[in-house]
Design a protein around this motif. Structure first.
Motif: not given
Length: 237
Positions: A201-202, A114, A168, A193-197
């Motif tokens: 929201g991220s 991660q 995502k 990660p699920p939230a992404g880059y």
């Protein structure tokens, strides 16, 4: 070693891979660079951790040397073997990102680590700083993915700093160099990660380092691909 790339030698210094001139120059640089001192402190114990990792997997008879010894031996001998270039790539793929150290998927037996994105309003890490100081090459992405690379030629091959956004998770990805002859080399790997880059929201993009034993002059392009083989981003060398 130039002032523009001094920050990128933290990992090599921590592992004892710099030659004498570069070591002395980097130690002088440390005196006036708080970010590098902080990054070096974060690397405490990494060399000992690598000492405990067995040799990388290879179809030839195994060597009893731990990874750290392979790195040092390969740097000294500069052997042009498959295993040698693999180990050089491993040394180059030890990358610092916000929140800690990323070791690419070249380490045998390990999953993709991660990693954390780096946003605004902070002290830039080495990968983001190198990207900001360089001349980015924009990539061509799919499904809203954007990003680019700043690349440079090194004695051991090619060093690159990646910026990636619009992705995502969960995903496992790799940065790959593709030579003019079609040879593919993994430069580094990570998990999204699920939230992404760089998405709602991220919003912060991902910055990270990667390295390839292929000389820059021999690289045709770079790719960001998923573990399933989907190509997310292509960057021409």
């Amino acid at each position: 070693m130039t002032s523009r790339v001094e920050h990128t030698d933290v990992g090599a210094y921590a592992l004892g891979l710099l030659d004498e001139d570069d070591r002395q120059a980097f130690e002088a640089h440390l005196l006036g660079c708080a970010p590098c001192r902080a990054e070096l402190a974060d690397l405490a114990g990494v060399a000992s951790a690598l000492d405990g990792i067995g040799p990388v997997e290879d179809p030839r008879p195994p060597s009893p040397e731990p990874v750290i010894d392979l790195l040092r031996r390969t740097k000294v001998s500069d052997k042009r073997t498959r295993r040698g270039t693999f180990v050089i790539g491993l040394a180059a793929a030890i990358t610092l990102v916000a929140g800690g150290l990323t070791i690419g998927t070249q380490l045998s037996g390990g999953g993709a680590p991660q990693v954390a994105a780096q946003g605004h309003g902070h002290d830039m890490g080495p990968a983001e700083q190198f990207y900001a100081d360089g001349k980015p090459i924009d990539g061509k992405g799919v499904d809203g993915v954007t990003g680019g690379l700043v690349v440079e030629s090194k004695g051991w091959g090619t060093h690159a700093a990646l910026k990636l956004a619009g992705v995502k998770g969960p995903l496992e990805c790799e940065l790959v160099s593709v030579s003019k002859s079609g040879e593919r080399r993994i430069m580094t790997g990570w998990s999204v990660p699920p939230a992404g880059y760089g998405v709602p929201g991220s919003p912060d993009p991902l910055y990270m380092h990667g390295g390839s034993a292929t000389p820059l002059k021999d690289v045709d392009h770079f790719e960001v691909v998923t573990s399933t083989g989907k190509k997310l981003l292509t960057i021409q060398a």
